[in-house]
Scaffold this active site. Sequence first.
Site, PDB file in Angstrom:
ATOM      1  N   CYS A   2     -14.446 -11.502   4.190  1.00 57.82           N
ATOM      2  CA  CYS A   2     -15.859 -11.208   4.369  1.00 57.82           C
ATOM      3  C   CYS A   2     -16.617 -12.511   4.618  1.00 57.82           C
ATOM      4  O   CYS A   2     -16.199 -13.569   4.160  1.00 57.82           O
ATOM      5  CB  CYS A   2     -16.419 -10.552   3.120  1.00 57.82           C
ATOM      6  SG  CYS A   2     -15.469  -9.110   2.616  1.00 57.82           S
ATOM      7  N   ARG A  27     -14.975 -12.892  10.768  1.00 63.75           N
ATOM      8  CA  ARG A  27     -14.247 -12.837   9.499  1.00 63.75           C
ATOM      9  C   ARG A  27     -14.217 -11.433   8.919  1.00 63.75           C
ATOM     10  O   ARG A  27     -13.525 -11.184   7.933  1.00 63.75           O
ATOM     11  CB  ARG A  27     -14.909 -13.771   8.483  1.00 63.75           C
ATOM     12  CG  ARG A  27     -14.865 -15.206   8.883  1.00 63.75           C
ATOM     13  CD  ARG A  27     -15.618 -16.025   7.878  1.00 63.75           C
ATOM     14  NE  ARG A  27     -14.843 -16.142   6.658  1.00 63.75           N
ATOM     15  CZ  ARG A  27     -14.276 -17.264   6.250  1.00 63.75           C
ATOM     16  NH1 ARG A  27     -14.394 -18.343   6.946  1.00 63.75           N
ATOM     17  NH2 ARG A  27     -13.599 -17.305   5.128  1.00 63.75           N
ATOM     18  N   TRP A  75     -15.219  -6.931   5.293  1.00 64.59           N
ATOM     19  CA  TRP A  75     -13.886  -6.438   5.653  1.00 64.59           C
ATOM     20  C   TRP A  75     -13.476  -5.625   4.435  1.00 64.59           C
ATOM     21  O   TRP A  75     -13.213  -6.174   3.364  1.00 64.59           O
ATOM     22  CB  TRP A  75     -12.920  -7.589   5.895  1.00 64.59           C
ATOM     23  CG  TRP A  75     -11.608  -7.150   6.443  1.00 64.59           C
ATOM     24  CD1 TRP A  75     -11.288  -6.951   7.752  1.00 64.59           C
ATOM     25  CD2 TRP A  75     -10.414  -6.854   5.704  1.00 64.59           C
ATOM     26  NE1 TRP A  75      -9.981  -6.543   7.876  1.00 64.59           N
ATOM     27  CE2 TRP A  75      -9.413  -6.473   6.630  1.00 64.59           C
ATOM     28  CE3 TRP A  75     -10.080  -6.854   4.348  1.00 64.59           C
ATOM     29  CZ2 TRP A  75      -8.124  -6.114   6.250  1.00 64.59           C
ATOM     30  CZ3 TRP A  75      -8.796  -6.494   3.968  1.00 64.59           C
ATOM     31  CH2 TRP A  75      -7.833  -6.132   4.918  1.00 64.59           C
ATOM     32  N   ASN A  99     -16.863 -11.619  -1.893  1.00 67.67           N
ATOM     33  CA  ASN A  99     -15.684 -11.697  -1.026  1.00 67.67           C
ATOM     34  C   ASN A  99     -14.475 -11.811  -1.945  1.00 67.67           C
ATOM     35  O   ASN A  99     -14.383 -12.748  -2.726  1.00 67.67           O
ATOM     36  CB  ASN A  99     -15.780 -12.945  -0.136  1.00 67.67           C
ATOM     37  CG  ASN A  99     -14.488 -13.211   0.625  1.00 67.67           C
ATOM     38  OD1 ASN A  99     -13.698 -12.290   0.862  1.00 67.67           O
ATOM     39  ND2 ASN A  99     -14.264 -14.458   0.997  1.00 67.67           N
ATOM     40  N   GLY A 100     -13.571 -10.841  -1.868  1.00 64.34           N
ATOM     41  CA  GLY A 100     -12.381 -10.900  -2.713  1.00 64.34           C
ATOM     42  C   GLY A 100     -12.128  -9.566  -3.387  1.00 64.34           C
ATOM     43  O   GLY A 100     -12.632  -8.529  -2.944  1.00 64.34           O
ATOM     44  N   GLU A 479       5.921 -14.041  18.342  1.00 63.25           N
ATOM     45  CA  GLU A 479       4.477 -14.250  18.500  1.00 63.25           C
ATOM     46  C   GLU A 479       3.920 -13.353  19.624  1.00 63.25           C
ATOM     47  O   GLU A 479       2.825 -12.806  19.499  1.00 63.25           O
ATOM     48  CB  GLU A 479       4.210 -15.741  18.752  1.00 63.25           C
ATOM     49  CG  GLU A 479       2.807 -16.116  19.201  1.00 63.25           C
ATOM     50  CD  GLU A 479       1.699 -15.716  18.241  1.00 63.25           C
ATOM     51  OE1 GLU A 479       1.975 -15.298  17.108  1.00 63.25           O
ATOM     52  OE2 GLU A 479       0.530 -15.779  18.666  1.00 63.25           O
ATOM     53  N   LYS A 483       0.919 -10.592  19.129  1.00 67.33           N
ATOM     54  CA  LYS A 483      -0.329 -10.639  19.899  1.00 67.33           C
ATOM     55  C   LYS A 483      -0.619  -9.286  20.540  1.00 67.33           C
ATOM     56  O   LYS A 483      -1.725  -8.776  20.492  1.00 67.33           O
ATOM     57  CB  LYS A 483      -0.194 -11.741  20.960  1.00 67.33           C
ATOM     58  CG  LYS A 483      -1.381 -12.490  21.338  1.00 67.33           C
ATOM     59  CD  LYS A 483      -1.958 -13.475  20.343  1.00 67.33           C
ATOM     60  CE  LYS A 483      -1.564 -13.368  18.933  1.00 67.33           C
ATOM     61  NZ  LYS A 483      -1.855 -14.358  18.002  1.00 67.33           N
ATOM     62  N   GLU A 486      -1.690  -6.664  17.990  1.00 70.10           N
ATOM     63  CA  GLU A 486      -3.012  -6.916  17.424  1.00 70.10           C
ATOM     64  C   GLU A 486      -4.143  -6.428  18.316  1.00 70.10           C
ATOM     65  O   GLU A 486      -5.116  -5.874  17.831  1.00 70.10           O
ATOM     66  CB  GLU A 486      -3.227  -8.421  17.249  1.00 70.10           C
ATOM     67  CG  GLU A 486      -2.570  -9.025  16.069  1.00 70.10           C
ATOM     68  CD  GLU A 486      -2.914 -10.504  15.988  1.00 70.10           C
ATOM     69  OE1 GLU A 486      -2.425 -11.273  16.833  1.00 70.10           O
ATOM     70  OE2 GLU A 486      -3.671 -10.879  15.099  1.00 70.10           O
ATOM     71  N   HIS A 502      22.444  -4.797  18.068  1.00 67.55           N
ATOM     72  CA  HIS A 502      22.697  -4.474  16.659  1.00 67.55           C
ATOM     73  C   HIS A 502      21.722  -3.425  16.143  1.00 67.55           C
ATOM     74  O   HIS A 502      21.575  -3.256  14.938  1.00 67.55           O
ATOM     75  CB  HIS A 502      22.626  -5.744  15.810  1.00 67.55           C
ATOM     76  CG  HIS A 502      23.689  -6.732  16.171  1.00 67.55           C
ATOM     77  ND1 HIS A 502      25.014  -6.544  15.855  1.00 67.55           N
ATOM     78  CD2 HIS A 502      23.632  -7.890  16.877  1.00 67.55           C
ATOM     79  CE1 HIS A 502      25.732  -7.561  16.326  1.00 67.55           C
ATOM     80  NE2 HIS A 502      24.913  -8.384  16.959  1.00 67.55           N
ATOM     81  N   LYS A 601     -10.420 -12.582  10.706  1.00 66.64           N
ATOM     82  CA  LYS A 601      -9.879 -13.873  11.125  1.00 66.64           C
ATOM     83  C   LYS A 601      -9.226 -14.639   9.982  1.00 66.64           C
ATOM     84  O   LYS A 601      -8.201 -15.254  10.148  1.00 66.64           O
ATOM     85  CB  LYS A 601     -11.018 -14.695  11.725  1.00 66.64           C
ATOM     86  CG  LYS A 601     -10.591 -16.030  12.297  1.00 66.64           C
ATOM     87  CD  LYS A 601      -9.962 -15.866  13.644  1.00 66.64           C
ATOM     88  CE  LYS A 601      -9.405 -17.158  14.187  1.00 66.64           C
ATOM     89  NZ  LYS A 601      -8.300 -16.909  15.120  1.00 66.64           N
TER      90      LYS A 601
HETATM   91  C1  F6R Z   1      -2.692 -13.559  14.501  1.00 64.17           C
HETATM   92  C2  F6R Z   1      -3.437 -14.254  13.475  1.00 64.17           C
HETATM   93  C3  F6R Z   1      -2.929 -14.204  12.079  1.00 64.17           C
HETATM   94  C4  F6R Z   1      -3.059 -15.602  11.448  1.00 64.17           C
HETATM   95  C5  F6R Z   1      -2.694 -15.553   9.959  1.00 64.17           C
HETATM   96  C6  F6R Z   1      -2.754 -16.917   9.327  1.00 64.17           C
HETATM   97  O1  F6R Z   1      -3.278 -13.685  15.749  1.00 64.17           O
HETATM   98  O2  F6R Z   1      -4.434 -14.845  13.736  1.00 64.17           O
HETATM   99  O3  F6R Z   1      -1.622 -13.742  12.007  1.00 64.17           O
HETATM  100  O4  F6R Z   1      -2.231 -16.469  12.130  1.00 64.17           O
HETATM  101  O5  F6R Z   1      -3.562 -14.682   9.294  1.00 64.17           O
HETATM  102  O6  F6R Z   1      -4.044 -17.460   9.440  1.00 64.17           O
HETATM  103  P1  F6R Z   1      -4.311 -18.996   9.237  1.00 64.17           P
HETATM  104  O7  F6R Z   1      -3.641 -19.710  10.361  1.00 64.17           O
HETATM  105  O8  F6R Z   1      -5.784 -19.131   9.265  1.00 64.17           O
HETATM  106  O9  F6R Z   1      -3.705 -19.367   7.926  1.00 64.17           O
END
Ligand code: F6R
Length: 606
Positions: A2, A27, A75, A99-100, A479, A483, A486, A502, A601
């Site tokens: 949040c 966020r 969030w 937040n939390g 990765e 992506k 997401e 496998h 984020k």
């Molecule tokens: C994917 C993404 C997340 C972050 C993860 C770690 O696109 O952004 O998987 O990589 O939440 O976040 P940080 O790097 O901020 O620790």
Amino acid sequence: MCGIVGHIGSDISSDVVLEGLKRLEYRGYDSAGISFLSNKNGLQLYKKTGKLENLLEVLKDVETTSNLCIGHTRWATHGGVTDQNSHPHRHGNISIVHNGIIENADELKSEVVDKDFEFKSETDSEVFLALVSKYNSQSSSFKEAVAEAFKHVKGNSAFVAMNAETKEIVAIKRSAPLACGLNPKNNDKFVSSDPYALVGYASEIYFPDDEVLCHLSHDEKIIKFYDLNLKESEKFQHQKADTSSSSTDKGEFEHYMLKEIYEQPKLIQELVQDYIHGKAARHLAKVKSKEIDRFLINACGTAYYAGLLVVDYLELINKIQASAYLSSEFRYRNPLFQKNDAALFISQSGETADTLAAAELVKENNIPIYSLVNVRGSTLYRLCDQNLLIKAGTEIGVASTKAFTQMALTGRLMAASLGGELDDESKKKNLEKKFLLLSERINDLISGVEKIKEIAESLYNKKGYLFTGRGIYYPVALEGALKLKEIAYVHAEGYASGELKHGPIALIDEEMVNIAVAGPELLEKTISNIQEVKARKGIIVTIGPENNKELMKISDYYIPLNFNGLDELSPIYVNVVHQLLSYYMAKFKGNDIDQPRNLAKSVTVE
Ligand code: F6R
């Protein structure tokens, strides 16, 4: 997760808070709200589900002039996404944002909170409001009430409480991000979950330690800090506000994600300038000064996949044993430590709860801790013995792109420093050449994006997507799949090419897409794996070397790349293809690319 912003001072409170929330919307964007003491109409509360623009619409005709305000973008954790569950929560003259997670909320509700407190939401956060209200009627000051309430709550949280009667703000946290800001010129004081919200407003930034009360009032010229027994405390860090934050508007781009993908060539060049020629090289040298036999790498999500590449670099270049761990697992698996271990934590935000918990665990075991981190001054930055900034600039798109590239490359620079490559002029020149070549190739790739766009258009509606790669391309297969999931909301998985038979090969049919990375390393074996998918009528998209006739023939779609000279940096190049494919598939699906559903984020809760 949040976003929290608060302000007390001149008559700009609501504007500052709304601008801060706009900056922090990435966020959390389930709902947004503000509570402010209107100069004309007393204490006001407005909150609305959905994006911040919904709240702004509600506020369009509201007189918001105020010098005391707190706000929040949510969030959701406890309680659905509803107006009532949105923050702030208000009772009488007191409003709070949180937040939390309050782990003992139910217990507190039945045992400590006043029986006649009328709950208006299903959130755990409102329990804190109920406690503050209870202790406010029994305490000699508002900060005492907040301290008493905080002593009862378990779990990692940051709270900001505002009292419209006494005109003060009190903030406190445990293992959650919180920063205060001050503009001594006009006595404006701020609080936020991220100093980024305060850029341009506050010149002094303070990071309180856990369980330190931050007190913001009109009367004091400074922000005051107290321990839970209300003794003045010096347990905070002070730094000048970062004014170097890169430009944060989208410019000519439709989405932040696209802008951030396009920024990569320039950022790579800057990394070279800073770490090979500039002042940042001394940070690399500090890592080198320790005797290290083994690296334990920790991160989450995209940062973890970058960590897998860093493992490859350390083993390939330095012959140092390295392993990457998901922090959410590492913290609970009783890890064994050895003499001469070092730990490396990788994070864009520097605020990811699991990564921080793992870092604390390692620190308790007296292992030196390093970071590859983007946000200077973040909790991880402050926790680690030595930080290597990845210098990605502010990343606003929730799906991480440029941070991945910068993490992997800063890891490569760390390996170069450890291996003495940067002390040898000709090796240093070679490395620089390779970095600049990567920057150039990504630029060329971006200029030819139309082809990737066409492929995305033909494929965005298929049943599922398997990303495959071998060796150093395996991390970018993982990765790439992350992506796509997401932002395009499709089922995608990353696999080591050799693992398909496998199990996952059972998924292959004419509606299943295999995005296969066929780099120069182990090419023949990769071609055999692609043949196996082809034989089962899967749709093949190959990212392979230019002019490879055999691969072109067996592929339904071919994305040729010039791998020459890139060597171990080539996965980063390939990953930009994955980023662009995901971006355009999501765009054809009409999804919200910068703020994908259910995500936030910075993951500041477990
Ligand atoms: C994917 C993404 C997340 C972050 C993860 C770690 O696109 O952004 O998987 O990589 O939440 O976040 P940080 O790097 O901020 O620790």
